[in-house]
Design an enzyme around this catalytic site. Structure first.
Site, PDB file in Angstrom:
ATOM      1  N   GLY A  43      72.673  40.094  12.632  1.00  0.00           N
ATOM      2  CA  GLY A  43      71.801  41.078  11.987  1.00  0.00           C
ATOM      3  C   GLY A  43      72.479  41.804  10.844  1.00  0.00           C
ATOM      4  N   SER A  47      72.097  41.530   7.463  1.00  0.00           N
ATOM      5  CA  SER A  47      71.486  41.563   6.134  1.00  0.00           C
ATOM      6  C   SER A  47      71.254  42.973   5.616  1.00  0.00           C
ATOM      7  CB  SER A  47      70.150  40.797   6.144  1.00  0.00           C
ATOM      8  OG  SER A  47      69.246  41.403   7.056  1.00  0.00           O
ATOM      9  N   SER A  48      71.179  43.953   6.516  1.00  0.00           N
ATOM     10  CA  SER A  48      70.913  45.333   6.092  1.00  0.00           C
ATOM     11  C   SER A  48      71.340  46.288   7.198  1.00  0.00           C
ATOM     12  CB  SER A  48      69.419  45.530   5.784  1.00  0.00           C
ATOM     13  OG  SER A  48      68.634  45.300   6.949  1.00  0.00           O
ATOM     14  N   GLY A  49      71.176  47.580   6.947  1.00  0.00           N
ATOM     15  CA  GLY A  49      71.388  48.589   7.976  1.00  0.00           C
ATOM     16  C   GLY A  49      72.778  48.588   8.572  1.00  0.00           C
ATOM     17  N   ASP A  96      69.340  32.978  13.381  1.00  0.00           N
ATOM     18  CA  ASP A  96      68.234  33.668  14.045  1.00  0.00           C
ATOM     19  C   ASP A  96      68.598  33.708  15.522  1.00  0.00           C
ATOM     20  OD1 ASP A  96      65.920  34.442  15.379  1.00  0.00           O
ATOM     21  OD2 ASP A  96      64.580  33.231  14.132  1.00  0.00           O
ATOM     22  N   SER A 112      73.903  49.281  21.302  1.00  0.00           N
ATOM     23  CA  SER A 112      72.835  49.780  22.154  1.00  0.00           C
ATOM     24  C   SER A 112      72.182  50.970  21.463  1.00  0.00           C
ATOM     25  CB  SER A 112      73.398  50.146  23.525  1.00  0.00           C
ATOM     26  OG  SER A 112      72.399  50.620  24.389  1.00  0.00           O
ATOM     27  N   SER A 164      64.583  47.539  26.730  1.00  0.00           N
ATOM     28  CA  SER A 164      65.468  46.470  26.258  1.00  0.00           C
ATOM     29  C   SER A 164      66.906  46.979  26.119  1.00  0.00           C
ATOM     30  CB  SER A 164      64.969  45.903  24.921  1.00  0.00           C
ATOM     31  OG  SER A 164      65.201  46.789  23.839  1.00  0.00           O
ATOM     32  N   LYS A 165      67.057  48.234  25.698  1.00  0.00           N
ATOM     33  CA  LYS A 165      68.397  48.807  25.579  1.00  0.00           C
ATOM     34  C   LYS A 165      68.983  49.146  26.955  1.00  0.00           C
ATOM     35  CE  LYS A 165      68.828  48.435  21.170  1.00  0.00           C
ATOM     36  NZ  LYS A 165      69.809  47.449  20.619  1.00  0.00           N
ATOM     37  N   ASN A 198      69.480  56.438   9.872  1.00  0.00           N
ATOM     38  CA  ASN A 198      68.535  56.231   8.776  1.00  0.00           C
ATOM     39  C   ASN A 198      68.644  54.801   8.265  1.00  0.00           C
ATOM     40  OD1 ASN A 198      66.842  56.399   6.589  1.00  0.00           O
ATOM     41  ND2 ASN A 198      67.590  58.395   5.936  1.00  0.00           N
ATOM     42  N   THR A 199      67.902  53.900   8.923  1.00  0.00           N
ATOM     43  CA  THR A 199      67.873  52.493   8.536  1.00  0.00           C
ATOM     44  C   THR A 199      66.424  52.028   8.457  1.00  0.00           C
ATOM     45  OG1 THR A 199      67.896  51.643  10.809  1.00  0.00           O
ATOM     46  CG2 THR A 199      70.034  52.099   9.788  1.00  0.00           C
TER      47      THR A 199
END
Length: 278
Positions: free
Chosen positions: A11, A13-15, A53, A131, A148-149, A179-180
């Protein structure tokens, strides 16, 4: 110190993922970043992107094999990829819930299964699962995300017992609001809120206000770096508020986390829920 350690992160690509990949590369780590579309990912100096993915068994296997072929090992696996969902539990379809769990729980499971054999053979490794404070707190209208967490926290604790004899450990990094795009653009359930409309609208506005004023993803990336380089601790809340929440949760009943004023649609957040991560 980095000392040439190899990082695999999902994951990215961002944030949080992109911020973490950037920071670790700056610190001298060799970073392999998994993204769904490498061609559209913004380049990060000294970070190598690969197609990933986490809901695909084939792509997970190919990504891990590629990292091992390029670097010979994986020293740190960071399971960061995640999705969110907001809405009443009653109105959430099984298909919607399954999509969240496929990314947030089964995604890390796939990555762990693919990466652990090499770590065990090397008798060295660290698995960091990103998490949330919602991994140990209740949150109205975020029941599927929170569950899920909670699941990834239970998986992480159990796994750590199983693999510590191989000198491989598991860490949980637990942010509050960040802030994402994930937090600002959280998916909502398809079904109309119906009887929950007033409460959901007030909760959504309060959550968005918290997210927009929250620290950036770099805040979490800094904690991940400390988790890699510092002394081992299973649970690592991000920031003083998350640490306080973790401590208070042991003593405060769940009903204290959320209060709805009688005769009003307004929502009052306690100290616990002021620091939710959406």
């Amino acid at each position: 110190m980095a000392q040439g350690k190899v990082i695999a992160i999902t994951g990215a690509s961002s944030g949080i993922g992109a911020a973490t990949a950037r920071l670790l590369a700056q610190q001298g780590y060799r970073v392999f970043a998994g993204v769904r579309n490498p061609d559209s990912a913004s380049p990060i100096p000294d970070v190598t992107f690969g197609k990933l993915d986490v809901t695909s068994d084939e792509q997970v296997s190919s990504f891990v094999e590629w990292v091992l072929a390029e670097a010979g090992r994986i020293d740190v696996l960071i399971n960061n990829a995640g999705v969110s969902l907001m809405g009443p539990v009653e109105n959430t379809s099984v298909a919607e819930a399954a999509k969240v769990f496929d990314v947030n729980v089964f995604g890390p499971l796939r990555m762990i299964r693919a990466s652990l054999p090499a770590m065990r053979r090397a008798r060295s490794g660290l698995i960091i699962n990103v998490s949330s404070v919602l991994g140990f707190l209740p949150a109205p209208f975020m029941g599927i995300y929170a569950s899920s967490k909670h699941a990834i926290e239970g998986l992480s604790e159990s796994l750590d017992h199983e693999i510590r004899d191989f000198n491989v450990r598991v860490i949980l990094v637990e942010p509050t609001f960040t802030n994402t795009n994930l937090d600002v653009n959280s998916a909502v359930t398809e079904a109309a809120p119906g009887a929950y409309a007033e409460q959901l609208d007030a909760t959504t506005r309060a959550v968005l206000a918290q997210v927009k004023s929250a620290p950036s993803a770099k805040w979490v990336a800094d904690q991940i770096l400390r988790a890699i380089e510092g002394p081992y601790r299973m649970r690592q809340p991000v920031g003083k508020h998350a640490t306080l929440l973790s401590q208070l949760r042991r003593f405060m009943p769940a009903k204290a986390a959320f209060v709805r004023r009688s005769g009003s649609a307004s929502i009052k957040f306690s100290r616990l829920t002021e620091c939710w991560r959406a």
